[in-house]
Design an enzyme around this catalytic site. Structure first.
Site, PDB file in Angstrom:
ATOM      1  CB  SER A   1      -0.961  -0.036   1.186  1.00 40.03           C
ATOM      2  OG  SER A   1      -1.995   0.903   1.053  1.00 40.03           O
TER       3      SER A   1
ATOM      4  CG  ASP B   1      -6.984  -2.759  -3.649  1.00 38.56           C
ATOM      5  OD1 ASP B   1      -7.769  -2.135  -2.914  1.00 38.56           O
ATOM      6  OD2 ASP B   1      -5.767  -2.849  -3.422  1.00 38.56           O
TER       7      ASP B   1
ATOM      8  CG  HIS C   1      -5.614  -2.577   0.055  1.00 44.09           C
ATOM      9  ND1 HIS C   1      -4.842  -2.143  -1.011  1.00 44.09           N
ATOM     10  CD2 HIS C   1      -5.048  -2.019   1.167  1.00 44.09           C
ATOM     11  CE1 HIS C   1      -3.881  -1.357  -0.567  1.00 44.09           C
ATOM     12  NE2 HIS C   1      -3.976  -1.271   0.745  1.00 44.09           N
TER      13      HIS C   1
END
Length: 723
Positions: A593, A668, A700
């Site tokens: 991320s 995601d 995610h």
């Protein structure tokens, strides 16, 4: 270069490894749950203050039950409910008592919507009559019992409903709810993700009124995700997602009066572009508190609304040059004075205000952060909180009187301490761990902190780990770009300072985050030990912009994400590479991320420092990310284009010389796969070689079935091949 070890942790590390053996960790064990810790599920302190309840499951029958235990003795007192006695309920996943503990809300068949939200089937169990009933045949969201325990409000198909148990009457409070247009009573995607806020309604103290938010998201741009599944044609999920600089939902506040059956919109003031990140009724059943935040998120008004006249007045205003964090720390006392936390003196501390917003006192102060607020004991006028007073890698539990005197540290062991207090604040369960101790649960006296008894430990896991080559973290500090940064390092079992080893760095680096902390292992930590067993040194450095060192340190990256943080990782890598036992030609970095955004930039911008990088689910341009998170730190792209583009990995692919692995889940909903696709296109157009993987229909977290195992096998093989 200055690289200073912390003696106590090193001693713990040495003493622990003396008893360790040679068994190596495997990815199958790590992601199969072989090293999970034991804990409590759905612990609730009973009103009497002497007992607590937990949810328990029978692995053989599959039945679930709520069992009550005595705090002091640990003995089971009674079983409140078991699904073996409820005809239409095989099991439940969670529960919530009414205020008088006569009714219980039971959740089952829960399905995840987004990160925090779920919908499910809910039952009400009535303890006096030993009977239960289903609230609705359809799945509902965010149910909440009224304070008198006689009603429940909930959301179904974007509309707000109320069910009266005494009359059996169900009332639909709104009728305009429609997917991707109007939402009543729960938040939209971006509020949920960035304000950690799902239930957007609240009961008044007298159970006669419900305040709720309405989200009009008709003008919010849509984002679509192809869900491939196993059918001939894929499905498409379409939802509203406001990217930086785009239109947000228009949010409005409403109060429904259950007695008069009237619902009114409340005009809060002359606000043009704003958020309402929290609503909460005060101790006064006719007074509602509302927090209103401007779009830049640096100006917050705490507003009180008179439920009778619908008049709104600002009682407290907070301003910050950068941004204001939203918390759940607002607490109303019996006289409607309130407790509030703020960073206004440069560190997060606790304040006490009169009902009219006049400051009574700053309760805590110092060059350290309050990290959690547990609550207020009205009988003894004591506040309980968690802080980093004992070092910002540790957490401790404290009590302090309402006037800011008589502060006492209640936790004794160095590491991470968290607390679950009894209803009357006379006792608390201490959740303790550190880098060498898995979670221990102990009962303590809230006045003295003295140990009452041990409840549960994870000695069985420690015994199991004695057969493995456990390689604990060495905590240190490193001076980088004028700052002293926290770091940890894991070295190979047979570490020889005369040899040189490749270095693999991990980081996240997002604003306010912390990866270097004195707490028990995550699954990733076992992976790092596995890599160290195979001859790698693994290290982590928390650079500028991370948390728990004060507002100035955290907010120094404002309007320029990915600049100072990347500089710190590059400089740290060079300094660690200068250590005699590190091979400076073999340094890699990875992250997920925000960490993937960082690792990509590090590889592209410092090809002479990093040999390889892995980026999982990375943001590759903040223009693709949502309004609330991104604009909090960068303002809008229209206002700060330079802040968005100067640090976008897409614009620096020319610098790629090393080996690069790029990974994303196709479904995601948070960091869209668009980020990876646009970066791939930029790499292709520059004719750059790289490896990549897309996990179909994964969000995610990229998990489900063997997905995590496959991902970590891929990353491990990539490291072994290229570092």
């Amino acid at each position: 270069m200055k690289y200073t070890s912390l003696p106590l942790v090193v001693i713990l590390f040495l003493s622990f490894t003396v008893i360790a053996q040679d068994k190596t960790f495997t990815l199958e064990e790590i992601w199969g749950g072989a090293f999970r810790t034991e804990g409590f599920e759905s612990l609730h302190s009973m009103n009497n203050g002497t007992q607590y309840s937990v949810l328990e499951r029978d692995n053989l029958s599959g039945n679930t039950s709520i069992e009550v235990y005595d705090y002091a003795s640990g003995e089971k007192n009674r079983s409140i409910i078991s699904t073996s006695f409820i005809a239409d309920l095989n099991s439940f996943q969670g529960y919530e008592f009414s205020a008088d503990e006569k009714r219980i809300l039971l959740s089952s068949e829960l399905e995840q919507i987004y990160r925090h939200s779920t919908r499910g089937i809910y039952h009400i169990f009535d303890i006096p009559s030993n009977s239960s009933f289903k609230i609705s045949e359809k799945k509902i969201e965010a149910p909440l019992l009224s304070p008198d325990g006689n009603k429940v409000a909930y959301v179904q198909d974007n509309n707000l409903f109320m069910l009266n148990f005494l009359t059996g009457e169900e009332i639909q409070l709104t009728s305009d709810g429609k997917k991707n247009e109007i939402i009543n009573g729960v938040t939209d995607w971006v509020y949920e993700e960035e304000f950690a806020f799902v239930r957007a309604f609240d009961w008044s103290a007298d159970s006669n009124k419900i305040a709720f938010l309405k989200f009009n998201e008709k003008e919010v741009p849509e984002f679509s995700i192809d869900v491939f599944g196993n059918q001939l044609y894929p499905n498409q999920e379409v939802f509203k997602y406001p990217k930086a600089g785009e239109q947000n939902s228009t949010v409005s506040l409403h109060i429904a009066d259950i007695v008069s059956m009237a619902s009114d919109q409340v005009k809060l003031g002359d606000y043009k572009d704003f958020y309402i990140p929290r609503i909460e009724w005060t101790a006064d059943p006719n007074k509602l508190s509302v927090q209103v935040l401007n779009r830049h998120q640096n100006n917050l008004d705490l507003i009180f609304v008179d439920a009778t006249t619908k008049m709104a007045s600002v009682v407290l205003n907070e301003k910050d040059e950068a941004y204001i964090d939203i918390t759940d720390n607002l607490t109303f006392l019996e006289d409607n004075s309130f407790i509030w936390t703020s960073e206004k003196d440069g560190y997060n501390h606790i304040y006490h205000y009169k009902e009219n917003g006049e400051l009574i006192s700053q309760i805590t102060s110092g060059t350290w952060e309050v990290t959690d607020y547990y609550g207020y004991d009205t009988k003894n006028k004591m506040i309980f909180y968690q802080s980093v007073e004992n070092g910002n890698m540790n957490r401790d539990i404290y009590s302090i009187s309402l006037d800011g005197k008589n502060k006492k540290r209640l936790s004794q062991q160095e590491g991470t301490n968290d607390a679950e207090f009894s209803a009357d604040f006379s006792l608390f369960i201490n959740y303790f761990s550190n880098a060498t101790t898995p979670y221990k649960f102990t009962l303590h006296n809230s006045t003295t902190g003295e140990l009452v008894r041990e409840i549960k430990n994870n000695q069985a896991l420690l015994d199991k780990l004695k057969t493995y080559a456990v390689l604990a973290k060495e905590f240190s500090t490193i001076e980088v770009n004028g700052e002293v940064l926290n770091t940890w390092m894991i070295k190979p079992k047979d570490f020889d300072p005369a040899k040189q080893y490749p270095l693999f760095m991990f980081q996240y680096s997002g604003p306010g985050s912390q990866m270097v902390k004195n707490s028990w292992n995550t699954a990733n930590d076992y992976w790092y030990m596995m890599l160290a067993q195979q001859g790698y040194i693994v290290a982590c450095v928390d650079g500028r912009g991370t948390g728990y060192k004060g507002a100035k340190f955290k907010k120094v990256t404002q309007n320029d994400l990915g600049n100072l943080e990347v500089q710190d990782q590059i400089t740290a890598a060079k300094q660690l590479g200068a250590l005699p036992y590190v091979d400076a030609s073999r340094i890699g970095i990875w992250g997920w991320s925000y960490g993937g955004f960082m690792s990509s930039n590090c590889l592209f911008k410092a090809p002479d420092t990093f040999k390889m990088a892995i980026a999982v689910a990375p943001v590759t341009s903040w223009r693709f990310y949502d309004t609330i998170y991104t604009e909090r730190y960068l303002k809008t792209p229209q206002e700060n284009a330079k802040g968005y583009d100067d640090n976008s990995p897409i614009n620096f692919v020319d610098g790629l010389q090393g080996k690069y692995l790029l990974v994303h889940g196709s479904a995601d909903d948070n960091v869209h796969v668009q980020n990876t696709m646009r970066l791939i296109e930029a790499l292709v157009q520059k004719n750059k070689e790289f490896d990549w993987a897309i996990y179909p229909d994964k969000n995610h977290g990229i998990y489900g079935g063997n997905t995590r195992l496959h991902l970590y096998n891929k990353m491990t093989n990539f490291i072994k091949t290229n570092l």
